[in-house]
Design an enzyme around this catalytic site. Structure first.
Site, PDB file in Angstrom:
ATOM      1  N   SER A 143       0.001   2.484  -0.668  1.00 47.16           N
ATOM      2  CA  SER A 143      -0.735   1.518   0.157  1.00 47.16           C
ATOM      3  C   SER A 143      -1.256   2.270   1.374  1.00 47.16           C
ATOM      4  O   SER A 143      -0.854   3.421   1.628  1.00 47.16           O
ATOM      5  CB  SER A 143       0.250   0.419   0.569  1.00 47.16           C
ATOM      6  OG  SER A 143      -0.070  -0.168   1.796  1.00 47.16           O
ATOM      7  N   TYR A 156       8.006  -3.123   3.881  1.00 49.48           N
ATOM      8  CA  TYR A 156       6.897  -2.816   2.957  1.00 49.48           C
ATOM      9  C   TYR A 156       6.418  -1.380   3.208  1.00 49.48           C
ATOM     10  O   TYR A 156       6.307  -0.578   2.270  1.00 49.48           O
ATOM     11  CB  TYR A 156       5.754  -3.819   3.183  1.00 49.48           C
ATOM     12  CG  TYR A 156       4.595  -3.668   2.211  1.00 49.48           C
ATOM     13  CD1 TYR A 156       4.660  -4.221   0.942  1.00 49.48           C
ATOM     14  CD2 TYR A 156       3.430  -2.992   2.577  1.00 49.48           C
ATOM     15  CE1 TYR A 156       3.597  -4.099   0.049  1.00 49.48           C
ATOM     16  CE2 TYR A 156       2.368  -2.866   1.699  1.00 49.48           C
ATOM     17  CZ  TYR A 156       2.455  -3.420   0.426  1.00 49.48           C
ATOM     18  OH  TYR A 156       1.403  -3.286  -0.439  1.00 49.48           O
TER      19      TYR A 156
HETATM   20  P1  NDP Z   1      -0.194  -9.520  -6.683  1.00 50.58           P
HETATM   21  O1  NDP Z   1       0.746 -10.345  -5.885  1.00 50.58           O
HETATM   22  O2  NDP Z   1      -1.485 -10.099  -7.131  1.00 50.58           O
HETATM   23  O3  NDP Z   1       0.548  -8.916  -7.953  1.00 50.58           O
HETATM   24  C1  NDP Z   1       1.864  -8.463  -7.886  1.00 50.58           C
HETATM   25  C2  NDP Z   1       2.336  -8.284  -9.298  1.00 50.58           C
HETATM   26  O4  NDP Z   1       3.664  -7.774  -9.322  1.00 50.58           O
HETATM   27  C3  NDP Z   1       2.342  -9.581 -10.080  1.00 50.58           C
HETATM   28  O5  NDP Z   1       1.748  -9.324 -11.332  1.00 50.58           O
HETATM   29  C4  NDP Z   1       3.805  -9.935 -10.219  1.00 50.58           C
HETATM   30  O6  NDP Z   1       4.043 -10.585 -11.445  1.00 50.58           O
HETATM   31  C5  NDP Z   1       4.453  -8.554 -10.212  1.00 50.58           C
HETATM   32  N1  NDP Z   1       5.817  -8.576  -9.711  1.00 50.58           N
HETATM   33  C6  NDP Z   1       6.230  -8.733  -8.427  1.00 50.58           C
HETATM   34  N2  NDP Z   1       7.566  -8.692  -8.372  1.00 50.58           N
HETATM   35  C7  NDP Z   1       8.015  -8.503  -9.635  1.00 50.58           C
HETATM   36  C8  NDP Z   1       9.295  -8.383 -10.218  1.00 50.58           C
HETATM   37  N3  NDP Z   1      10.421  -8.451  -9.493  1.00 50.58           N
HETATM   38  N4  NDP Z   1       9.374  -8.196 -11.550  1.00 50.58           N
HETATM   39  C9  NDP Z   1       8.256  -8.136 -12.320  1.00 50.58           C
HETATM   40  N5  NDP Z   1       7.016  -8.249 -11.812  1.00 50.58           N
HETATM   41  C10 NDP Z   1       6.890  -8.426 -10.484  1.00 50.58           C
HETATM   42  O7  NDP Z   1      -0.439  -8.229  -5.786  1.00 50.58           O
HETATM   43  P2  NDP Z   1      -1.482  -7.044  -5.850  1.00 50.58           P
HETATM   44  O8  NDP Z   1      -2.162  -6.997  -7.148  1.00 50.58           O
HETATM   45  O9  NDP Z   1      -2.255  -7.102  -4.604  1.00 50.58           O
HETATM   46  O10 NDP Z   1      -0.486  -5.813  -5.718  1.00 50.58           O
HETATM   47  C11 NDP Z   1      -0.199  -4.905  -6.765  1.00 50.58           C
HETATM   48  C12 NDP Z   1       0.383  -3.651  -6.147  1.00 50.58           C
HETATM   49  O11 NDP Z   1      -0.586  -3.064  -5.278  1.00 50.58           O
HETATM   50  C13 NDP Z   1       1.612  -3.880  -5.296  1.00 50.58           C
HETATM   51  O12 NDP Z   1       2.507  -2.808  -5.432  1.00 50.58           O
HETATM   52  C14 NDP Z   1       1.054  -3.922  -3.873  1.00 50.58           C
HETATM   53  O13 NDP Z   1       2.004  -3.582  -2.924  1.00 50.58           O
HETATM   54  C15 NDP Z   1      -0.017  -2.857  -4.003  1.00 50.58           C
HETATM   55  N6  NDP Z   1      -1.058  -2.912  -3.000  1.00 50.58           N
HETATM   56  C16 NDP Z   1      -1.897  -3.993  -2.879  1.00 50.58           C
HETATM   57  C17 NDP Z   1      -2.926  -3.959  -1.952  1.00 50.58           C
HETATM   58  C18 NDP Z   1      -3.918  -5.071  -1.807  1.00 50.58           C
HETATM   59  O14 NDP Z   1      -4.754  -4.996  -0.898  1.00 50.58           O
HETATM   60  N7  NDP Z   1      -3.897  -6.081  -2.636  1.00 50.58           N
HETATM   61  C19 NDP Z   1      -3.115  -2.824  -1.054  1.00 50.58           C
HETATM   62  C20 NDP Z   1      -2.164  -1.752  -1.274  1.00 50.58           C
HETATM   63  C21 NDP Z   1      -1.192  -1.807  -2.206  1.00 50.58           C
HETATM   64  P3  NDP Z   1       4.741 -12.075 -11.479  1.00 50.58           P
HETATM   65  O15 NDP Z   1       3.974 -12.908 -10.506  1.00 50.58           O
HETATM   66  O16 NDP Z   1       4.617 -12.499 -12.894  1.00 50.58           O
HETATM   67  O17 NDP Z   1       6.150 -11.808 -11.086  1.00 50.58           O
END
Ligand code: NDP
Length: 254
Positions: A143, A156
């Protein structure tokens, strides 16, 4: 062909939405078979339908990745379904915005356990399978907080900084097994995670626009190109790196 993923099996955690689904789409377009993992089965089924609709060979798996036993079972199930795993995108992540003094240790553990512990557990679980295949590709997701401080995200930022260092260590340890490990550092991408952040932090939308040379928020599909590069033979001599995909955010001194 440098970027061809035909015959490759990709496991994308958090592939049922947001950045993970954008990456899953990109890997599938490049020819990979894709396994997506999340906790929410309904969300996974919708994502799976979308991927299949666009011609992908894909399957959805349900697991809570903070549970190591569930990680091991899920990885085994993916390998049984598709015959092995060549690419891991350890993308699942979470956040909760508070000032550092306001987090409970339970909240710290939940954030660090998801963003760092589950990444390590997934990497450990796929390692023997990749070794057996004669190589593999690990892609982790950092990130901008891997680089910059974030006053409303101490756990985070700590977890995302650590993911970069974890990636470097895996890259060193597993290079002889022909496994490359690289980290993508997304800038501000429009997903459920950042829609919540924009509700919590009133001026975030505009602050990001002002600070991003590209003049826009990113989309999940913007992150897919870097993932295809790191998943393909094009990056066979690239390992241990952290690549910003941020519209210039980390290059700009406001
Ligand atoms: P979302 O919240 O849209 O997606 C997060 C995903 O992680 C979901 O598909 C969720 O699935 C899954 N998830 C979370 N916890 C668990 C768990 N315990 N077990 C299994 N699955 C899990 O977030 P983003 O797409 O924005 O984020 C994706 C990644 O990118 C993350 O690591 C985030 O930190 C990183 N990121 C995002 C940024 C942004 O601007 N959006 C910037 C920088 C980094 P479900 O809901 O089914 O549990």
């Amino acid at each position: 062909m440098l970027f061809d993923l035909n015959g490759r099996v990709a496991l994308v955690t958090g592939g049922n939405g947001g950045i993970g689904l954008g990456i899953a789409r990109g890997l599938a377009q490049a020819g990979a078979v894709v396994a997506i993992v999340g906790r929410d089965a309904a969300k996974s089924n919708a994502a799976l339908a979308e991927l299949r609709q666009s011609g992908a060979v894909a399957e959805a798996f349900t697991a809570d990745l903070v549970d190591q036993t569930a990680v091991v079972a899920m990885v085994r199930a993916v390998a049984e379904r598709f015959g092995g795993i060549d690419i891991l995108v350890a993308n699942a992540g979470t956040n909760m915005r508070r000032r550092p003094e306001d987090y409970t240790m339970e909240q710290w553990d939940a954030i660090v356990g998801t963003n760092l512990g589950s990444v390590f557990a997934c990497c450990q679980a796929v390692y023997p399978l990749m070794k057996q295949r004669g190589g593999g590709k690990i892609i982790t997701i950092g990130s901008m907080t891997s680089i910059f401080g974030f006053s409303l995200g101490a756990p985070y930022g700590a977890s995302k900084g650590a993911v970069v260092q974890l990636t470097k260590s895996l890259a060193c340890a597993w290079a002889a097994d022909k496994i490359q490990a690289n980290c993508i550092l997304p800038g501000f991408i429009d997903t459920a995670l950042t829609r919540q952040a924009r509700r919590d932090v009133g001026d975030l939308e505009q602050r990001v626009l002002d600070r991003t040379p590209a003049g826009r928020w990113g989309t999940p599909d913007d992150v897919a190109g870097a993932a295809v590069f790191f998943a393909s033979a094009a990056s066979d001599f690239v390992t241990g790196t952290a690549l910003p995909v941020d519209g210039g955010y980390s290059s700009f001194m406001a």
